[in-house]
Motif scaffolding. Structure first.
Motif, PDB file in Angstrom:
ATOM      1  N   GLU A  48       0.846  -1.198   0.000  1.00  0.00           N
ATOM      2  CA  GLU A  48       0.000   0.000   0.000  1.00  0.00           C
ATOM      3  C   GLU A  48       0.882   1.249   0.000  1.00  0.00           C
ATOM      4  O   GLU A  48       1.941   1.272   0.624  1.00  0.00           O
ATOM      5  N   THR A  49       0.438   2.282  -0.716  1.00  0.00           N
ATOM      6  CA  THR A  49       1.191   3.532  -0.757  1.00  0.00           C
ATOM      7  C   THR A  49       0.337   4.705  -0.276  1.00  0.00           C
ATOM      8  O   THR A  49      -0.891   4.666  -0.340  1.00  0.00           O
ATOM      9  N   MET A  50       1.045   5.719   0.189  1.00  0.00           N
ATOM     10  CA  MET A  50       0.420   6.987   0.581  1.00  0.00           C
ATOM     11  C   MET A  50       1.206   8.126  -0.041  1.00  0.00           C
ATOM     12  O   MET A  50       2.387   7.974  -0.381  1.00  0.00           O
ATOM     13  N   LEU A  51       0.544   9.273  -0.163  1.00  0.00           N
ATOM     14  CA  LEU A  51       1.234  10.508  -0.520  1.00  0.00           C
ATOM     15  C   LEU A  51       1.827  11.095   0.752  1.00  0.00           C
ATOM     16  O   LEU A  51       1.115  11.325   1.737  1.00  0.00           O
ATOM     17  N   HIS A  52       3.146  11.309   0.754  1.00  0.00           N
ATOM     18  CA  HIS A  52       3.795  11.991   1.878  1.00  0.00           C
ATOM     19  C   HIS A  52       3.725  13.480   1.566  1.00  0.00           C
ATOM     20  O   HIS A  52       4.586  14.026   0.864  1.00  0.00           O
ATOM     21  N   LEU A  53       2.685  14.120   2.064  1.00  0.00           N
ATOM     22  CA  LEU A  53       2.270  15.456   1.636  1.00  0.00           C
ATOM     23  C   LEU A  53       3.085  16.551   2.335  1.00  0.00           C
ATOM     24  O   LEU A  53       2.960  16.738   3.545  1.00  0.00           O
ATOM     25  N   PRO A  54       3.906  17.296   1.570  1.00  0.00           N
ATOM     26  CA  PRO A  54       4.733  18.336   2.200  1.00  0.00           C
ATOM     27  C   PRO A  54       3.870  19.490   2.723  1.00  0.00           C
ATOM     28  O   PRO A  54       3.041  20.038   2.002  1.00  0.00           O
ATOM     29  N   MET A  55       4.069  19.830   3.975  1.00  0.00           N
ATOM     30  CA  MET A  55       3.335  20.924   4.614  1.00  0.00           C
ATOM     31  C   MET A  55       4.305  21.827   5.364  1.00  0.00           C
ATOM     32  O   MET A  55       5.363  21.377   5.820  1.00  0.00           O
ATOM     33  N   GLU A  56       3.911  23.078   5.491  1.00  0.00           N
ATOM     34  CA  GLU A  56       4.800  24.090   6.079  1.00  0.00           C
ATOM     35  C   GLU A  56       5.173  23.750   7.521  1.00  0.00           C
ATOM     36  O   GLU A  56       4.307  23.547   8.371  1.00  0.00           O
ATOM     37  N   PRO A  57       6.480  23.705   7.806  1.00  0.00           N
ATOM     38  CA  PRO A  57       6.921  23.510   9.187  1.00  0.00           C
ATOM     39  C   PRO A  57       7.174  24.855   9.869  1.00  0.00           C
ATOM     40  O   PRO A  57       7.306  25.895   9.208  1.00  0.00           O
ATOM     41  N   ILE A  58       7.232  24.837  11.185  1.00  0.00           N
ATOM     42  CA  ILE A  58       7.746  25.994  11.912  1.00  0.00           C
ATOM     43  C   ILE A  58       9.208  26.143  11.500  1.00  0.00           C
ATOM     44  O   ILE A  58       9.949  25.171  11.465  1.00  0.00           O
ATOM     45  N   GLY A  59       9.609  27.351  11.139  1.00  0.00           N
ATOM     46  CA  GLY A  59      10.983  27.562  10.690  1.00  0.00           C
ATOM     47  C   GLY A  59      11.119  27.652   9.183  1.00  0.00           C
ATOM     48  O   GLY A  59      12.222  27.838   8.667  1.00  0.00           O
ATOM     49  N   TYR A  60       9.993  27.497   8.448  1.00  0.00           N
ATOM     50  CA  TYR A  60      10.030  27.655   6.987  1.00  0.00           C
ATOM     51  C   TYR A  60      10.366  29.110   6.667  1.00  0.00           C
ATOM     52  O   TYR A  60       9.893  30.005   7.353  1.00  0.00           O
ATOM     53  N   PRO A  61      11.187  29.424   5.655  1.00  0.00           N
ATOM     54  CA  PRO A  61      11.757  28.525   4.654  1.00  0.00           C
ATOM     55  C   PRO A  61      13.143  27.951   5.000  1.00  0.00           C
ATOM     56  O   PRO A  61      13.689  27.196   4.212  1.00  0.00           O
ATOM     57  N   SER A  62      13.688  28.317   6.169  1.00  0.00           N
ATOM     58  CA  SER A  62      14.984  27.728   6.546  1.00  0.00           C
ATOM     59  C   SER A  62      14.873  26.211   6.620  1.00  0.00           C
ATOM     60  O   SER A  62      15.785  25.485   6.223  1.00  0.00           O
ATOM     61  N   GLN A  89       1.420  13.131  -8.916  1.00  0.00           N
ATOM     62  CA  GLN A  89       2.808  12.660  -8.906  1.00  0.00           C
ATOM     63  C   GLN A  89       2.950  11.274  -8.297  1.00  0.00           C
ATOM     64  O   GLN A  89       3.939  10.586  -8.533  1.00  0.00           O
ATOM     65  N   THR A  90       1.975  10.883  -7.476  1.00  0.00           N
ATOM     66  CA  THR A  90       2.082   9.631  -6.732  1.00  0.00           C
ATOM     67  C   THR A  90       0.817   8.805  -6.965  1.00  0.00           C
ATOM     68  O   THR A  90      -0.122   8.876  -6.173  1.00  0.00           O
ATOM     69  N   PRO A  91       0.769   8.038  -8.044  1.00  0.00           N
ATOM     70  CA  PRO A  91      -0.441   7.278  -8.369  1.00  0.00           C
ATOM     71  C   PRO A  91      -0.702   6.140  -7.382  1.00  0.00           C
ATOM     72  O   PRO A  91       0.197   5.706  -6.668  1.00  0.00           O
ATOM     73  N   PHE A  92      -1.952   5.714  -7.345  1.00  0.00           N
ATOM     74  CA  PHE A  92      -2.403   4.520  -6.607  1.00  0.00           C
ATOM     75  C   PHE A  92      -2.448   4.680  -5.091  1.00  0.00           C
ATOM     76  O   PHE A  92      -2.553   3.696  -4.369  1.00  0.00           O
ATOM     77  N   VAL A  93      -2.356   5.904  -4.559  1.00  0.00           N
ATOM     78  CA  VAL A  93      -2.287   6.058  -3.104  1.00  0.00           C
ATOM     79  C   VAL A  93      -3.644   5.798  -2.448  1.00  0.00           C
ATOM     80  O   VAL A  93      -4.701   6.056  -3.029  1.00  0.00           O
ATOM     81  N   ALA A  94      -3.578   5.275  -1.215  1.00  0.00           N
ATOM     82  CA  ALA A  94      -4.791   5.042  -0.428  1.00  0.00           C
ATOM     83  C   ALA A  94      -5.123   6.241   0.444  1.00  0.00           C
ATOM     84  O   ALA A  94      -6.231   6.354   0.964  1.00  0.00           O
ATOM     85  N   GLY A  95      -4.164   7.135   0.597  1.00  0.00           N
ATOM     86  CA  GLY A  95      -4.374   8.297   1.455  1.00  0.00           C
ATOM     87  C   GLY A  95      -3.111   9.131   1.505  1.00  0.00           C
ATOM     88  O   GLY A  95      -2.213   8.996   0.665  1.00  0.00           O
TER      89      GLY A  95
END
Length: 215
Positions: A48-62, A89-95
């Motif tokens: 099974e695959t998932m999208l590892h979805l990039p989200m803004e961290p504290i400290g962005y953009p450093s 970009q990431t086909p077949f993901v379950a979530g």
């Protein structure tokens, strides 16, 4: 359930995780050199695959989560456009589960935009809990989205003893709660840890794809 995050760069290591006789869930970063190839190979391998979805961290953009990142400053249309590009970009993901995101997952309004789009597509969301202030899991529950949250990070410390302690903690949580989600990363040390614990994982627990643990 065990998620391996941050896949998309090292094809060889990704294949080694797929070759384990454990039904791991592989979370693939968008816009990496091997995003599509790894997602496609995982499908053929029955992982099974998932999208590892990039989200803004504290400290962005450093602190930079990479391409395809969602920022709290973005409006709804921009968030949806980027989210859908990431999914393509990431086909077949379950979530999906969040990559970094310590700032974005604190924002209920922005999280709701993402979660509603995932719900429309029949996808789940796992809160990686990169921040104790995350509202992602709670917001997903309120929206009746299939969701879960991470219990243990397996490999923040790659020393042999620390890895063993974290795996024992994961097994302990599973025994006491009846279920547990651990997150690891594509390190050789993590691969070796899973090899060592393969029999314990299969004898003492049932390792399942994350889609079995979202509700």
């Amino acid at each position: 359930g065990i998620i391996i995050d941050d896949l998309g760069y090292d094809n060889t290591l990704a294949r080694a995780f797929m070759a384990l006789d454990i039904p791991l869930t592989l979370s693939v970063l968008p816009f990496t050199p091997n995003s599509r190839a790894i997602a496609q190979r995982a499908r053929h391998a029955g992982c099974e695959t998932m999208l590892h979805l990039p989200m803004e961290p504290i400290g962005y953009p450093s602190v930079n989560p990479g391409d395809g990142v969602l920022l709290v400053s973005m409006d709804k249309e921009t968030i949806l456009e980027i989210l859908n590009n990431d999914l393509q970009q990431t086909p077949f993901v379950a979530g999906a589960n969040n990559h970094m995101g310590s700032r974005f997952t604190e924002n209920a309004e922005k999280m709701a935009i993402v979660l509603e789009e995932l719900r429309k597509k029949g996808l789940s969301f796992v809160d990686s809990r990169t921040n104790s202030g995350s509202v992602a899991f709670k917001t997903a529950q309120q929206m009746a989205l299939k969701t879960a949250k991470r219990d243990i990070f397996l490999d923040n410390d790659l020393s042999e003893n620390a890895l063993k302690i974290q795996m024992e903690r994961l097994l302990s949580v599973a025994r006491h709660k009846g279920r547990a989600i651990g997150i690891g990363h594509p390190h050789k040390e993590t691969l070796n840890l899973l090899k060592k614990y393969q029999s314990a994982l299969t004898d003492e627990t049932e390792v399942v794809p994350i889609s079995r643990l979202v509700n």
